[in-house]
Structures are given as structure tokens and as C-alpha cells.
Scaffold this motif. Structure first.
Motif, PDB file in Angstrom:
ATOM      1  N   VAL A 190       0.857  -1.184   0.000  1.00 22.36           N
ATOM      2  CA  VAL A 190       0.000   0.000   0.000  1.00 22.36           C
ATOM      3  C   VAL A 190       0.896   1.237   0.000  1.00 22.36           C
ATOM      4  O   VAL A 190       2.005   1.211   0.542  1.00 22.36           O
ATOM      5  N   ALA A 191       0.403   2.306  -0.636  1.00 20.82           N
ATOM      6  CA  ALA A 191       1.089   3.595  -0.605  1.00 20.82           C
ATOM      7  C   ALA A 191       0.236   4.582   0.184  1.00 20.82           C
ATOM      8  O   ALA A 191      -0.986   4.635   0.012  1.00 20.82           O
ATOM      9  N   VAL A 192       0.877   5.357   1.054  1.00 16.65           N
ATOM     10  CA  VAL A 192       0.204   6.403   1.823  1.00 16.65           C
ATOM     11  C   VAL A 192       0.678   7.740   1.267  1.00 16.65           C
ATOM     12  O   VAL A 192       1.881   8.025   1.266  1.00 16.65           O
ATOM     13  N   VAL A 193      -0.259   8.570   0.798  1.00 18.29           N
ATOM     14  CA  VAL A 193       0.101   9.724  -0.021  1.00 18.29           C
ATOM     15  C   VAL A 193      -0.602  10.992   0.464  1.00 18.29           C
ATOM     16  O   VAL A 193      -1.824  10.995   0.661  1.00 18.29           O
ATOM     17  N   ASP A 194       0.156  12.072   0.617  1.00 19.08           N
ATOM     18  CA  ASP A 194      -0.420  13.385   0.883  1.00 19.08           C
ATOM     19  C   ASP A 194      -0.893  13.979  -0.443  1.00 19.08           C
ATOM     20  O   ASP A 194      -0.206  13.858  -1.462  1.00 19.08           O
ATOM     21  N   VAL A 195      -2.053  14.633  -0.453  1.00 17.92           N
ATOM     22  CA  VAL A 195      -2.572  15.226  -1.694  1.00 17.92           C
ATOM     23  C   VAL A 195      -1.682  16.360  -2.175  1.00 17.92           C
ATOM     24  O   VAL A 195      -1.336  16.447  -3.352  1.00 17.92           O
ATOM     25  N   ARG A 196      -1.301  17.252  -1.261  1.00 18.18           N
ATOM     26  CA  ARG A 196      -0.599  18.478  -1.652  1.00 18.18           C
ATOM     27  C   ARG A 196       0.891  18.352  -1.361  1.00 18.18           C
ATOM     28  O   ARG A 196       1.305  18.271  -0.205  1.00 18.18           O
ATOM     29  N   MET A 197       1.692  18.369  -2.440  1.00 17.75           N
ATOM     30  CA  MET A 197       3.130  18.274  -2.309  1.00 17.75           C
ATOM     31  C   MET A 197       3.800  19.238  -3.290  1.00 17.75           C
ATOM     32  O   MET A 197       3.127  19.841  -4.130  1.00 17.75           O
ATOM     33  N   PRO A 198       5.128  19.432  -3.170  1.00 13.84           N
ATOM     34  CA  PRO A 198       5.841  20.357  -4.067  1.00 13.84           C
ATOM     35  C   PRO A 198       5.690  19.938  -5.531  1.00 13.84           C
ATOM     36  O   PRO A 198       5.478  18.762  -5.818  1.00 13.84           O
ATOM     37  N   PRO A 199       5.811  20.890  -6.481  1.00 14.73           N
ATOM     38  CA  PRO A 199       6.214  22.284  -6.224  1.00 14.73           C
ATOM     39  C   PRO A 199       5.061  23.240  -5.958  1.00 14.73           C
ATOM     40  O   PRO A 199       5.257  24.295  -5.368  1.00 14.73           O
ATOM     41  N   THR A 200       3.831  22.931  -6.390  1.00 18.96           N
ATOM     42  CA  THR A 200       2.738  23.905  -6.273  1.00 18.96           C
ATOM     43  C   THR A 200       1.881  23.700  -5.029  1.00 18.96           C
ATOM     44  O   THR A 200       1.062  24.553  -4.705  1.00 18.96           O
ATOM     45  N   HIS A 201       2.034  22.566  -4.371  1.00 16.03           N
ATOM     46  CA  HIS A 201       1.237  22.253  -3.176  1.00 16.03           C
ATOM     47  C   HIS A 201      -0.266  22.318  -3.478  1.00 16.03           C
ATOM     48  O   HIS A 201      -1.054  22.838  -2.686  1.00 16.03           O
ATOM     49  N   THR A 202      -0.645  21.797  -4.631  1.00 15.42           N
ATOM     50  CA  THR A 202      -2.072  21.719  -4.960  1.00 15.42           C
ATOM     51  C   THR A 202      -2.508  20.255  -5.007  1.00 15.42           C
ATOM     52  O   THR A 202      -3.102  19.763  -4.056  1.00 15.42           O
TER      53      THR A 202
END
Length: 231
Positions: free
Chosen positions: A65-77
Motif C-alpha cells: 500500500v502507498a500512503v500519499v499526501d494530496v498536496r506536495m511540491p512544487p505547487t502544493h495543490t
């Protein structure tokens, strides 16, 4: 792997050790998650801070499984979401649990669009409820679709004028919301104090009203959740 009777009764997936890829640009949160997961017996095979690194890590390690944050660099969107979708396109069915600071319905809809399950969308606040977070992680790793209750509430509120959903009774809406949170039929029955047969009947009615006839080639529970999202 099948559930034990106790796990099925509570809607829990078995909690054997998992191989995990973790992606979050916030170093403190990332390291905290690594510690939490390893303390629970899991192996974090890669911990990265941006979308391209996530895709590379998943393709290299083929995690459970992968655990992923929605907002990451470079635009943090939406870089994390895009990376997760890329992973699923290259390795179909890869379990992905997405973490977000906010309720963003369109992201949940896009994640679910392939209809294959093994997707979770939780608010980051849920991580503080350690058992809930770990249980959701295990469910996603075993193919379930798990949406944060707050996400489900927003989706329901946003779909009041959707004609197929308007046909559902309040009880059927309640069951559909619990399905979207990833609960099994047995867990739904326990939560609503219904018999298993009553739950099966209600869910059958939901499928029928949403135009989802029996078809072994499709995951009707996921498609029902997609109806929530208006996809």
C-alpha cells in the motif's frame, strides 16, 4: 486473506505486517508516520517528499500500500493525487491511501474513477486516531474502498439534487454512506442493529435504484460510491 469472525463482525481487515511507501513533504509528519507504522510492525520501504519520487518508489518496491499526501511540491495543490493516479495507471489496482488536510470531493471522485477499489481518502486529523488510521490502512491494502466520514457527509450534502440518489430512502442513504466508509455488510448490520439479511436487502435496493444490475465483472460497491460523487 479472509477475515476472522471477530474482524468481520467489526469490519476490520487483518493486520499482518505490510510493506508501505509513504509520501509527504512535511518532514515531521512523515517521520512521525514512519515511527507509527514501524511500531505497529509494518515496514516502510520508502519515505519520500514529492510526487515523482512516489511514483519511482512504488514502481521500484511494489509495496502492499502507498500512503500519499494530496498536496506536495512544487505547487502544493494536487501533486500527490496526480502521482497516485499515475501509479494506479502504471500498476493497476495498487492500494493507495490518500491523506488530505481538507475535504476535497473532486479528488475523491478522481481516485475512485477506475472502479477497482483499494482506495482510501482520509483527513489528516484521522491519523491522530491511531487505531482508526491503522484499520483503514489495512482495509485499503486488502482491496476495500474507505472514505473519511466527513468526506462522505460532504458528498451526500452535495448530491441532494442527483436524481438517482433522490430515489433512495433515508435508510438506504445511511447504508450507502457506511458502504462508502468501507464497512462490510456485517459491520453495517451491527452498527444499525439490523439483521444481515435486512442489510443485504437494503443494499440490493440501493444497487437497483442506482441502475447497477448484478455483474461479476464490476465492483458494484465502488460503483455505488461513484454515484455519490456524481461520476
Amino acid at each position: 486473506m479472509s477475515l476472522t469472525p471477530a474482524e468481520e463482525a467489526h469490519g476490520r481487515a487483518p493486520r499482518e505486517p505490510l510493506r508501505i511507501v509513504l509520501a509527504d513533504d512535511a518532514v515531521l509528519l512523515r517521520e512521525g508516520l514512519v515511527r507509527l507504522l514501524t511500531d505497529d510492525g509494518h515496514q516502510v520501504v520508502a519515505a519520500v517528499g514529492d510526487g515523482p519520487a512516489l511514483v519511482e518508489a512504488v514502481l521500484t518496491h511494489r509495496p502492499d500500500v502507498a500512503v500519499v499526501d494530496v498536496r506536495m511540491p512544487p505547487t502544493h495543490t494536487d501533486e500527490g493525487l496526480r502521482a497516485a493516479i499515475s501509479v494506479r495507471a502504471q500498476l493497476p489496482g495498487t492500494p493507495v491511501l490518500v491523506l488530505s488536510q481538507y475535504v476535497e470531493e473532486s479528488y475523491a471522485a478522481e481516485l475512485l474513477a477506475d472502479g477497482s477499489g483499494a482506495i482510501g481518502y482520509l483527513l489528516k486529523d484521522r491519523v491522530a486516531r491511531v487505531e482508526e488510521f491503522l484499520d483503514a490502512l489495512a482495509r485499503v491494502a486488502h482491496g476495500a474502498t474507505v472514505l473519511d466520514p466527513q468526506v462522505v457527509s460532504r458528498l451526500l450534502a452535495g448530491q441532494r439534487r442527483n436524481a438517482p440518489l433522490e430515489a433512495l430512502t433515508p435508510r438506504e442513504r445511511q447504508l450507502l454512506a457506511l458502504m462508502a466508509e468501507g464497512h462490510s455488510n456485517t459491520a453495517i448490520a451491527r452498527r444499525l442493529a439490523l439483521s444481515n439479511s435486512a442489510v443485504e436487502k437494503h443494499i440490493g435496493n440501493v444497487f437497483a435504484k442506482l441502475g447497477l444490475p448484478p455483474d461479476d465483472s464490476r465492483h458494484r460497491r465502488v460503483l455505488a460510491v461513484l454515484a455519490h460523487l456524481g461520476s
